[in-house]
Motif scaffolding. Sequence first.
Motif, PDB file in Angstrom:
ATOM      1  N   THR A  97      -6.287   6.798  -2.828  1.00 54.50           N
ATOM      2  CA  THR A  97      -7.160   7.185  -1.668  1.00 54.50           C
ATOM      3  C   THR A  97      -8.663   6.739  -1.571  1.00 54.50           C
ATOM      4  OG1 THR A  97      -7.715   9.173  -3.038  1.00 54.50           O
ATOM      5  CG2 THR A  97      -6.167   9.392  -1.584  1.00 54.50           C
ATOM      6  N   ARG A  98      -8.826   6.427  -2.992  1.00 52.40           N
ATOM      7  CA  ARG A  98     -10.308   5.704  -2.922  1.00 52.40           C
ATOM      8  C   ARG A  98     -10.053   4.254  -2.713  1.00 52.40           C
ATOM      9  NH1 ARG A  98     -10.332   8.858  -8.269  1.00 52.40           N
ATOM     10  NH2 ARG A  98      -9.986   6.774  -9.045  1.00 52.40           N
ATOM     11  N   TRP A  99      -9.155   3.522  -2.834  1.00 55.09           N
ATOM     12  CA  TRP A  99      -8.972   2.175  -2.826  1.00 55.09           C
ATOM     13  C   TRP A  99      -8.247   1.804  -1.310  1.00 55.09           C
ATOM     14  CZ3 TRP A  99     -11.314  -1.229  -6.015  1.00 55.09           C
ATOM     15  CH2 TRP A  99     -11.719  -0.891  -7.046  1.00 55.09           C
ATOM     16  N   ARG A 100      -7.326   2.455  -0.740  1.00 57.40           N
ATOM     17  CA  ARG A 100      -6.675   1.859   0.321  1.00 57.40           C
ATOM     18  C   ARG A 100      -7.569   1.457   1.434  1.00 57.40           C
ATOM     19  NH1 ARG A 100      -4.689   6.202   1.708  1.00 57.40           N
ATOM     20  NH2 ARG A 100      -3.111   6.627   0.651  1.00 57.40           N
ATOM     21  N   LYS A 101      -8.543   1.905   1.783  1.00 59.32           N
ATOM     22  CA  LYS A 101      -8.995   1.411   2.978  1.00 59.32           C
ATOM     23  C   LYS A 101     -10.030  -0.006   2.462  1.00 59.32           C
ATOM     24  CE  LYS A 101     -12.844   2.663   6.371  1.00 59.32           C
ATOM     25  NZ  LYS A 101     -12.902   1.473   6.757  1.00 59.32           N
ATOM     26  N   ARG A 102     -10.556   0.252   1.190  1.00 54.90           N
ATOM     27  CA  ARG A 102     -11.367  -1.051   0.788  1.00 54.90           C
ATOM     28  C   ARG A 102     -10.295  -2.095   0.657  1.00 54.90           C
ATOM     29  NH1 ARG A 102     -14.613  -1.228  -5.060  1.00 54.90           N
ATOM     30  NH2 ARG A 102     -14.956  -3.632  -4.900  1.00 54.90           N
ATOM     31  N   MET A 103      -9.020  -1.922   0.090  1.00 61.96           N
ATOM     32  CA  MET A 103      -7.960  -3.069  -0.067  1.00 61.96           C
ATOM     33  C   MET A 103      -7.826  -3.690   1.327  1.00 61.96           C
ATOM     34  SD  MET A 103      -5.656  -1.803  -3.052  1.00 61.96           S
ATOM     35  CE  MET A 103      -6.104  -1.555  -4.799  1.00 61.96           C
ATOM     36  N   LEU A 135       0.979  -1.339   0.079  1.00 63.47           N
ATOM     37  CA  LEU A 135       0.039   0.041   0.012  1.00 63.47           C
ATOM     38  C   LEU A 135       0.975   1.285  -0.009  1.00 63.47           C
ATOM     39  CD1 LEU A 135      -2.922  -1.024   2.329  1.00 63.47           C
ATOM     40  CD2 LEU A 135      -2.926  -0.810  -0.009  1.00 63.47           C
ATOM     41  N   THR A 136       2.158   1.213   0.771  1.00 65.62           N
ATOM     42  CA  THR A 136       2.765   2.178   0.644  1.00 65.62           C
ATOM     43  C   THR A 136       3.408   2.466  -0.732  1.00 65.62           C
ATOM     44  OG1 THR A 136       3.647   2.071   2.643  1.00 65.62           O
ATOM     45  CG2 THR A 136       5.026   3.315   1.549  1.00 65.62           C
ATOM     46  N   VAL A 137       3.884   1.482  -1.412  1.00 67.55           N
ATOM     47  CA  VAL A 137       4.342   1.519  -2.761  1.00 67.55           C
ATOM     48  C   VAL A 137       3.139   2.440  -3.780  1.00 67.55           C
ATOM     49  CG1 VAL A 137       4.616   0.149  -4.988  1.00 67.55           C
ATOM     50  CG2 VAL A 137       5.816  -0.241  -2.888  1.00 67.55           C
ATOM     51  N   TYR A 138       1.795   1.621  -3.579  1.00 67.93           N
ATOM     52  CA  TYR A 138       0.696   2.170  -4.247  1.00 67.93           C
ATOM     53  C   TYR A 138       0.498   3.998  -3.782  1.00 67.93           C
ATOM     54  CZ  TYR A 138      -1.115  -2.632  -5.358  1.00 67.93           C
ATOM     55  OH  TYR A 138      -1.192  -3.742  -6.040  1.00 67.93           O
ATOM     56  N   ASP A 139       0.722   4.292  -2.548  1.00 60.10           N
ATOM     57  CA  ASP A 139       0.522   5.690  -2.324  1.00 60.10           C
ATOM     58  C   ASP A 139       1.562   6.376  -3.471  1.00 60.10           C
ATOM     59  OD1 ASP A 139      -1.265   5.558  -0.088  1.00 60.10           O
ATOM     60  OD2 ASP A 139       0.445   5.268   1.374  1.00 60.10           O
ATOM     61  N   ARG A 140       2.891   6.061  -3.598  1.00 54.85           N
ATOM     62  CA  ARG A 140       3.659   6.519  -4.518  1.00 54.85           C
ATOM     63  C   ARG A 140       3.364   6.445  -5.967  1.00 54.85           C
ATOM     64  NH1 ARG A 140       7.679   3.254  -4.222  1.00 54.85           N
ATOM     65  NH2 ARG A 140       7.815   2.674  -6.347  1.00 54.85           N
ATOM     66  N   LYS A 141       3.022   5.391  -6.266  1.00 56.62           N
ATOM     67  CA  LYS A 141       2.607   4.940  -7.862  1.00 56.62           C
ATOM     68  C   LYS A 141       1.567   5.282  -8.297  1.00 56.62           C
ATOM     69  CE  LYS A 141       4.195   1.019  -9.627  1.00 56.62           C
ATOM     70  NZ  LYS A 141       4.611  -0.340  -9.691  1.00 56.62           N
ATOM     71  N   TYR A 142       0.506   5.273  -7.505  1.00 59.93           N
ATOM     72  CA  TYR A 142      -0.933   5.759  -7.960  1.00 59.93           C
ATOM     73  C   TYR A 142      -1.498   6.867  -7.052  1.00 59.93           C
ATOM     74  CZ  TYR A 142       0.215   1.142  -9.419  1.00 59.93           C
ATOM     75  OH  TYR A 142       0.722  -0.102 -10.141  1.00 59.93           O
TER      76      TYR A 142
END
Length: 168
Positions: free
Chosen positions: A145-151, A133-140
């Motif tokens: 923000t719409r997906w983190r909590k759901r994931m 999720l930290t990688v996703y914060d940087r890449k996307y």
Amino acid sequence: MTGSTLLWPAALAGAQEAAKAPAPKKPADAKVRKALDASEFVYISPLKSDGSESHCHGEVWFGGFDDAAVIVTSTQSWKVRALVRGLDRARVWVGSYGRWKRMVGFNTSFRKAPSYLAQAKFVRDDDLLEKLLTVYDRKYPDEITRWRKRMRDEYLAGKRVLIRYTPI
């Protein structure tokens, strides 16, 4: 909730212990390693039992860890269904070539990307999810923000799993 909704407790039992064992690994070549560090997407195709590619391809968010692509995906995804059926080999292309499916036809330009044969393996590792999720914060940054909590919530509830695609 149907019985097939939560694959993690039943069909994926023991994955946490298996994840701690070293996976058979062949170091990724330099082009793949560079692409894993820089690319936005991987395109994954499970391999059928005869070694041919499935017709399921798709651009997927990922994180590169130790020469492997790691994804978090729904237990209902075709990637999970293939792995549950024992199809634990895949072809992985690493690059940013846009959407695979178009309104008319398909975009197959991802086939020009660096690629590798992979062993797919379920991984149950809460720390790895947080790193991903930290990688996703940087890449996307615009989408996560719409997906983190759901994931995170669906992973903890057993509705999403981590899959590691390690070069073989």
